[in-house]
Design a protein around this motif. Structure first.
Motif, PDB file in Angstrom:
ATOM      1  N   ARG A  80      -8.720   0.482   0.486  1.00  0.00           N
ATOM      2  CA  ARG A  80      -9.907   0.249   0.059  1.00  0.00           C
ATOM      3  C   ARG A  80     -10.628  -0.081  -1.393  1.00  0.00           C
ATOM      4  NH1 ARG A  80     -12.580   6.510   2.515  1.00  0.00           N
ATOM      5  NH2 ARG A  80     -12.020   5.805   4.358  1.00  0.00           N
ATOM      6  N   ALA A  81     -10.580  -1.561  -1.137  1.00  0.00           N
ATOM      7  CA  ALA A  81     -11.129  -2.147  -2.198  1.00  0.00           C
ATOM      8  C   ALA A  81     -11.087  -1.854  -3.764  1.00  0.00           C
ATOM      9  CB  ALA A  81     -11.646  -3.464  -2.027  1.00  0.00           C
ATOM     10  N   MET A  82     -12.071  -0.579  -3.988  1.00  0.00           N
ATOM     11  CA  MET A  82     -12.899   0.014  -4.301  1.00  0.00           C
ATOM     12  C   MET A  82     -12.337   1.090  -4.987  1.00  0.00           C
ATOM     13  SD  MET A  82     -16.877   1.412  -5.415  1.00  0.00           S
ATOM     14  CE  MET A  82     -16.379   2.485  -3.997  1.00  0.00           C
ATOM     15  N   ASP A  83     -12.009   2.022  -3.420  1.00  0.00           N
ATOM     16  CA  ASP A  83     -11.113   3.193  -4.574  1.00  0.00           C
ATOM     17  C   ASP A  83      -9.519   2.615  -4.749  1.00  0.00           C
ATOM     18  OD1 ASP A  83     -12.987   4.397  -3.133  1.00  0.00           O
ATOM     19  OD2 ASP A  83     -12.012   5.274  -1.646  1.00  0.00           O
TER      20      ASP A  83
ATOM     21  N   MET B 208      -5.984   2.370  -9.172  1.00  0.00           N
ATOM     22  CA  MET B 208      -5.020   1.428 -10.272  1.00  0.00           C
ATOM     23  C   MET B 208      -5.483   2.235 -11.558  1.00  0.00           C
ATOM     24  SD  MET B 208      -5.064  -1.912  -8.406  1.00  0.00           S
ATOM     25  CE  MET B 208      -4.756  -2.608  -9.929  1.00  0.00           C
ATOM     26  N   GLN B 209      -6.497   2.796 -12.108  1.00  0.00           N
ATOM     27  CA  GLN B 209      -7.079   2.870 -13.270  1.00  0.00           C
ATOM     28  C   GLN B 209      -6.792   4.046 -13.347  1.00  0.00           C
ATOM     29  OE1 GLN B 209     -11.403   2.856 -14.250  1.00  0.00           O
ATOM     30  NE2 GLN B 209     -11.316   2.503 -15.671  1.00  0.00           N
ATOM     31  N   ARG B 210      -6.543   5.106 -12.863  1.00  0.00           N
ATOM     32  CA  ARG B 210      -6.239   6.393 -12.497  1.00  0.00           C
ATOM     33  C   ARG B 210      -4.863   6.626 -13.136  1.00  0.00           C
ATOM     34  NH1 ARG B 210      -6.784  12.022  -9.783  1.00  0.00           N
ATOM     35  NH2 ARG B 210      -5.697  13.172 -11.485  1.00  0.00           N
ATOM     36  N   ILE B 211      -3.690   6.354 -12.929  1.00  0.00           N
ATOM     37  CA  ILE B 211      -2.852   5.953 -12.985  1.00  0.00           C
ATOM     38  C   ILE B 211      -1.744   5.155 -13.726  1.00  0.00           C
ATOM     39  CG2 ILE B 211      -1.852   6.945 -10.442  1.00  0.00           C
ATOM     40  CD1 ILE B 211      -1.136   3.855 -10.071  1.00  0.00           C
TER      41      ILE B 211
ATOM     42  N   GLY C  15      -4.719  11.215   2.672  1.00  0.00           N
ATOM     43  CA  GLY C  15      -5.957  10.611   2.605  1.00  0.00           C
ATOM     44  C   GLY C  15      -5.737   9.422   1.037  1.00  0.00           C
ATOM     45  N   VAL C  16      -4.495   9.480   0.412  1.00  0.00           N
ATOM     46  CA  VAL C  16      -4.349   8.823   0.018  1.00  0.00           C
ATOM     47  C   VAL C  16      -4.062   7.520   0.147  1.00  0.00           C
ATOM     48  CG1 VAL C  16      -2.485   8.111  -2.276  1.00  0.00           C
ATOM     49  CG2 VAL C  16      -2.374  10.034  -2.555  1.00  0.00           C
ATOM     50  N   ARG C  17      -3.441   7.701   1.143  1.00  0.00           N
ATOM     51  CA  ARG C  17      -2.818   6.117   2.192  1.00  0.00           C
ATOM     52  C   ARG C  17      -4.328   5.329   2.530  1.00  0.00           C
ATOM     53  NH1 ARG C  17       1.129   8.828   0.882  1.00  0.00           N
ATOM     54  NH2 ARG C  17       3.193   8.543   1.032  1.00  0.00           N
ATOM     55  N   ARG C  18      -5.177   6.274   3.180  1.00  0.00           N
ATOM     56  CA  ARG C  18      -6.420   5.602   3.229  1.00  0.00           C
ATOM     57  C   ARG C  18      -7.350   4.943   2.682  1.00  0.00           C
ATOM     58  NH1 ARG C  18      -7.927   9.730   5.604  1.00  0.00           N
ATOM     59  NH2 ARG C  18      -9.106  10.074   3.581  1.00  0.00           N
TER      60      ARG C  18
ATOM     61  N   ASN D 246       0.754  -0.768  -0.169  1.00  0.00           N
ATOM     62  CA  ASN D 246      -0.049  -0.624  -0.308  1.00  0.00           C
ATOM     63  C   ASN D 246       0.743   1.116  -0.189  1.00  0.00           C
ATOM     64  OD1 ASN D 246      -2.413  -2.199   0.359  1.00  0.00           O
ATOM     65  ND2 ASN D 246      -2.455  -1.368   2.190  1.00  0.00           N
ATOM     66  N   GLU D 247       2.133   1.228   1.165  1.00  0.00           N
ATOM     67  CA  GLU D 247       3.470   2.490   1.164  1.00  0.00           C
ATOM     68  C   GLU D 247       3.249   2.718  -0.564  1.00  0.00           C
ATOM     69  OE1 GLU D 247       4.569   6.150   2.029  1.00  0.00           O
ATOM     70  OE2 GLU D 247       2.943   4.594   3.083  1.00  0.00           O
ATOM     71  N   SER D 248       4.298   1.460  -0.588  1.00  0.00           N
ATOM     72  CA  SER D 248       4.749   1.827  -2.087  1.00  0.00           C
ATOM     73  C   SER D 248       3.650   2.172  -3.718  1.00  0.00           C
ATOM     74  CB  SER D 248       5.217   0.454  -2.952  1.00  0.00           C
ATOM     75  OG  SER D 248       5.635   0.635  -4.066  1.00  0.00           O
ATOM     76  N   PHE D 249       2.642   1.567  -3.547  1.00  0.00           N
ATOM     77  CA  PHE D 249       1.632   2.294  -4.117  1.00  0.00           C
ATOM     78  C   PHE D 249       1.263   3.663  -4.278  1.00  0.00           C
ATOM     79  CE2 PHE D 249      -3.005   3.528  -5.909  1.00  0.00           C
ATOM     80  CZ  PHE D 249      -2.828   2.994  -7.099  1.00  0.00           C
ATOM     81  N   SER D 250       0.481   3.901  -2.646  1.00  0.00           N
ATOM     82  CA  SER D 250       0.417   5.685  -2.745  1.00  0.00           C
ATOM     83  C   SER D 250       1.598   6.352  -3.251  1.00  0.00           C
ATOM     84  CB  SER D 250       0.440   5.564  -0.804  1.00  0.00           C
ATOM     85  OG  SER D 250      -0.813   4.733  -0.311  1.00  0.00           O
ATOM     86  N   LYS D 251       3.113   6.511  -2.449  1.00  0.00           N
ATOM     87  CA  LYS D 251       3.500   7.271  -3.584  1.00  0.00           C
ATOM     88  C   LYS D 251       3.748   7.045  -4.362  1.00  0.00           C
ATOM     89  CE  LYS D 251       7.517   5.601   0.499  1.00  0.00           C
ATOM     90  NZ  LYS D 251       9.072   4.961   0.760  1.00  0.00           N
TER      91      LYS D 251
END
Length: 335
Positions: A103-106, A111-114, A96-99, A77-82
Motif C-alpha cells: 500500500r503506497a501510503m503505508d 520506508m521512513q521507519r527504517i 501484515g507487513v507484506r500487506r 515488496n518481499e525484499s523490503f518486507s524481510k
C-alpha cells in the motif's frame, strides 16, 4: 533574506530524502520534479510505477532523477518486507507487513521507519485522519508526546513583531478542544517545531480572553493549568500566560496589563490558541485582514517528520511545505 529563501538555502545544503505516496496526483508529480530539479530534496514516489509514469507523460512532467518505488513489484515488496519485519517493535505480524508494504501510503511510512527516507508527504488524496493514524501506528509518537498537533508560521506584511513580520502559531488544524495537559504538549512541541524552522529562541504565549488574572472561569483555568504543565514538561523553554493576544505580542500593552516579570509578554514569537475554534478563526482573520501568508500547518509530535498538506494548496505552496519539512528533518537529526 526572507524566511522561505533561508529555508530553501538550508534545504539545499543537505537535501533530505522525501517519500510521496500520491504519485498519480498531478500536483505531487510537479512538486517532486521541481524539488529534484532545484536540488532541494531527493524524492521517491511510492505507488504503481507504471501508472505514475503514464500520468507524468500525460501531464508533461519530467521525472528525471526521481526514484519510483513500485508497490506492484512482488519481488521488491518481499525484499523490503524481510527488512522491515525484523525491526525492533515491528507494528505488524509477518502477513501484515507484506500487506501494508503493498500500500503506497503505508510503504512510505515504513520506508521512513527504517531510515530509507527522512520525510513522508501527502494529504491531497488521503484524509488527515488516515495520515495521522498511519503515522501513529508505523512511525510512532515522540518520547513524552501523547497527542499529535500542528503548528504554522504567519508572515504578516507591514507588521513588526519581535521577529519582524513572522509569528508562529498552534494548533489550528488537529486538536479540537485540548485539555490542559494536551495544550501543554502543543506549546512545548510547537516551540521546538518553530525553533527548528527559524533558529529563534522560542517565546511561547498561551492565549486566553484573560490576561494574567484579569478574568476567572473554567476556560481561563485550563490555560493557566497548561502553562504550569508546560513548565514541568520543559522547564528550559520560555512559556507563559494566560495572555490576551495584544498582551502577548505588543510591549506597550504588556506593560499595562502584565504586572510581573515575563520574558514572553509583549515579545511572544509563538502563540498557542486554547482550542481549534479560536485557532481556525484566528488564522483566517490574519490571512484575510492582514493579507498574511500562513505556512503550514505542519504535523508535529511524531518521532519523524510526517506531513499532511491541504488538498487545495497550489504547487508553490506544496513545494514550500516540503522544503520546510526537510529543514525540520535536518534539525531532528542534530538533536
Amino acid at each position: 533574506m526572507s524566511l522561505m529563501d533561508d529555508v530553501r538555502r538550508r534545504a539545499a545544503q543537505d537535501p533530505q530524502r522525501v517519500a510521496f505516496y500520491e504519485g498519480e496526483n498531478p500536483k505531487i508529480l510537479e512538486v517532486a520534479a521541481e524539488l529534484t530539479k532545484g536540488g532541494l530534496a531527493r524524492c521517491a514516489i511510492v505507488g504503481d510505477a507504471e501508472a505514475i509514469r503514464a500520468k507524468a507523460r500525460e501531464e508533461g512532467v519530467d521525472l528525471a532523477g526521481v526514484e519510483l518505488v513500485d508497490v506492484t513489484d512482488e519481488e521488491g515488496n518481499e525484499s523490503f518486507s524481510k527488512r522491515f519485519e525484523v525491526i525492533p517493535a515491528c507494528p505488524y505480524k509477518s502477513k501484515g507487513v507484506r500487506r501494508h508494504a503493498a500500500r503506497a501510503m503505508d510503504r512510505a511510512f515504513m520506508m521512513q521507519r527504517i531510515g530509507d527516507v527522512d520525510v513522508s508527504f501527502g494529504g491531497i488524496d488521503c484524509s488527515t485522519g488516515d495520515v495521522i493514524l498511519a503515522g501513529e501506528k508505523i512511525i510512532g509518537l515522540a518520547d513524552g508526546v501523547t497527542t499529535v498537533s500542528s503548528a504554522g508560521i504567519f508572515d504578516v506584511p507591514g507588521w513588526e513583531g519581535s521577529e519582524g513580520n513572522l509569528l508562529g502559531f498552534a494548533d489550528s488544524a488537529v486538536c479540537v478542544n485540548p485539555d490542559s495537559q494536551k495544550l501543554a504538549q502543543i506549546a512545548v512541541t510547537s516551540a521546538r517545531t518553530v525553533a527548528a524552522l527559524t533558529g529563534w529562541e522560542p517565546r511561547v504565549a498561551m492565549l486566553s480572553y484573560s490576561t494574567d488574572g484579569s478574568s476567572e472561569g473554567e476556560l481561563v483555568q485550563k490555560v493557566r493549568d497548561a502553562v504550569a504543565a508546560a513548565h514541568e514538561l520543559a522547564p528550559e523553554l520560555k512559556i507563559d500566560g494566560e495572555f490576551q493576544l495584544d498582551a502577548a505580542i505588543r510591549p506597550d500593552v504588556a506593560a499595562k496589563k502584565v504586572h510581573r516579570p515575563s520574558e514572553v509578554a509583549g515579545h511572544a514569537n509563538v502563540i498557542v490558541w486554547p482550542d481549534i475554534n479560536v485557532g481556525n478563526i484566528g488564522v483566517k482573520l490574519v490571512q484575510n485582514f492582514g493579507h498574511a501568508n500562513a505556512y503550514g500547518p505542519f504535523l508535529q509530535g511524531f518521532k519523524k517528520i510526517v506531513c499532511d498538506c491541504s488538498r487545495s494548496s497550489p504547487v508553490p505552496e506544496l513545494v514550500g511545505n516540503v522544503v520546510m519539512s526537510c529543514v525540520r528533518a535536518q534539525a531532528l537529526k542534530e538533536d
